[in-house]
Design an enzyme around this catalytic site. Sequence first.
Site, PDB file in Angstrom:
ATOM      1  N   LYS A 122      -0.068   6.902   3.238  1.00 52.71           N
ATOM      2  CA  LYS A 122      -0.982   5.869   3.754  1.00 52.71           C
ATOM      3  C   LYS A 122      -0.378   4.478   3.552  1.00 52.71           C
ATOM      4  O   LYS A 122      -1.052   3.473   3.703  1.00 52.71           O
ATOM      5  CB  LYS A 122      -2.324   5.935   3.017  1.00 52.71           C
ATOM      6  N   HIS A 178      23.093  10.953  -8.390  1.00 56.44           N
ATOM      7  CA  HIS A 178      22.358  12.168  -8.753  1.00 56.44           C
ATOM      8  C   HIS A 178      22.947  12.627 -10.100  1.00 56.44           C
ATOM      9  O   HIS A 178      23.649  13.635 -10.167  1.00 56.44           O
ATOM     10  CB  HIS A 178      22.556  13.213  -7.654  1.00 56.44           C
ATOM     11  N   ARG A 197      15.535  22.979  -5.528  1.00 54.74           N
ATOM     12  CA  ARG A 197      16.011  23.348  -6.867  1.00 54.74           C
ATOM     13  C   ARG A 197      15.884  22.231  -7.891  1.00 54.74           C
ATOM     14  O   ARG A 197      15.554  22.488  -9.051  1.00 54.74           O
ATOM     15  CB  ARG A 197      17.396  23.974  -6.829  1.00 54.74           C
ATOM     16  N   THR A 198      16.105  20.995  -7.486  1.00 54.18           N
ATOM     17  CA  THR A 198      16.049  19.910  -8.479  1.00 54.18           C
ATOM     18  C   THR A 198      14.623  19.743  -9.018  1.00 54.18           C
ATOM     19  O   THR A 198      14.413  19.597 -10.220  1.00 54.18           O
ATOM     20  CB  THR A 198      16.564  18.591  -7.868  1.00 54.18           C
ATOM     21  N   ARG A 238      12.874  11.140  -7.366  1.00 57.25           N
ATOM     22  CA  ARG A 238      13.806  11.308  -6.240  1.00 57.25           C
ATOM     23  C   ARG A 238      13.278  10.447  -5.105  1.00 57.25           C
ATOM     24  O   ARG A 238      12.083  10.507  -4.782  1.00 57.25           O
ATOM     25  CB  ARG A 238      13.888  12.764  -5.801  1.00 57.25           C
TER      26      ARG A 238
END
Length: 328
Positions: free
Chosen positions: A82, A134, A54-55, A104
Amino acid sequence: MRHLLSAADLSLDEAVLILDTAEAMAATQGRAIKKLPTLRGQTVVNLFFEDSTRTRISFEAAAKRLSADVINFSAKGSSVSKGESLKDTALTLQAMGIDGVVIRHHDSGAPHRLAHAGWIDVPVLNAGDGTHQHPTQALLDAFTMRRHLTTGQDAPAPDGSSLGGASVVIVGDVLHSRVARSNVQLLHTLGATVTIVAPPTLLPVGMESWPCRVSYDLDAALAEARPDAVMMLRVQRERMSSAGGGFFPSPQEYHRRYGLDGARLRRLPAHAIVMHPGPMNRGLEISADAADSPRSTIVQQVANGVSVRMAVLYLLLAGGEKTTGGIS
Ligand code: NCD
């Protein structure tokens, strides 16, 4: 305000400005054409090193409704797998000429490093870092509470209102929760009284410095706090070493002592709302009847998240000025 890294950075005036701006944004979202030209020509990168549904979608919808171009970057399938570092990823993005970054990251502090290391020169918005912060989740939660507290429903709150006098109970896996940390700080700034409820094993050390009360007993805390809002937190099993990680005896025992079930729901004050940031573990921290009850604001929180993220993107990327065709 140049970046949005932590709910603790927001003053009362800044927090209320974001909530008022989010109401102005929400007012445009009932129109047939939801798109505003405010960020036309700007490019926002969604930099997601950790899973999100959702974010990420919410930030993408918010940026697109402001007419920004959006580049979605997820670590999986990128050069990060990598071994490319955050620094090299940032330098690559800067070279491509971006105007804002939503990040995030599984490491607490990564957004702060991105904002202040000198690798990039654009606003950074923290969309969740480790167990730390958050801030847009706390803002959308405050937005949803402010609406219900001032109007009794999910309707526009009067400009300038705070959460003074409100009582909020936050329950569950506080130890792993950036949502709890951000909410405690923002709710305190907005004048609410917060009670945290959790088993002792799911509380972080140093809680004495948090501006909230702490209880291990959910029934006693609900009876005493008479909450206007109860926020249930997800049990974050992916951050525990094994299934329950020894943090609680069994899921059944956790639900019995700390879950919001039908019986506890009925004992809440009649106007109290039930919140959850999602994703939910139904049957663990919240029963299906509580999650789906008319008091649940869980779906409203998701919808309000888009308006709040539009407001934050607007204030940081458009400098808060009402550019031609901005919000009006
Ligand atoms: C929260 C998160 O990712 O911190 N979810 C969200 O952003 N909607 C809470 C959680 O994962 O439990």
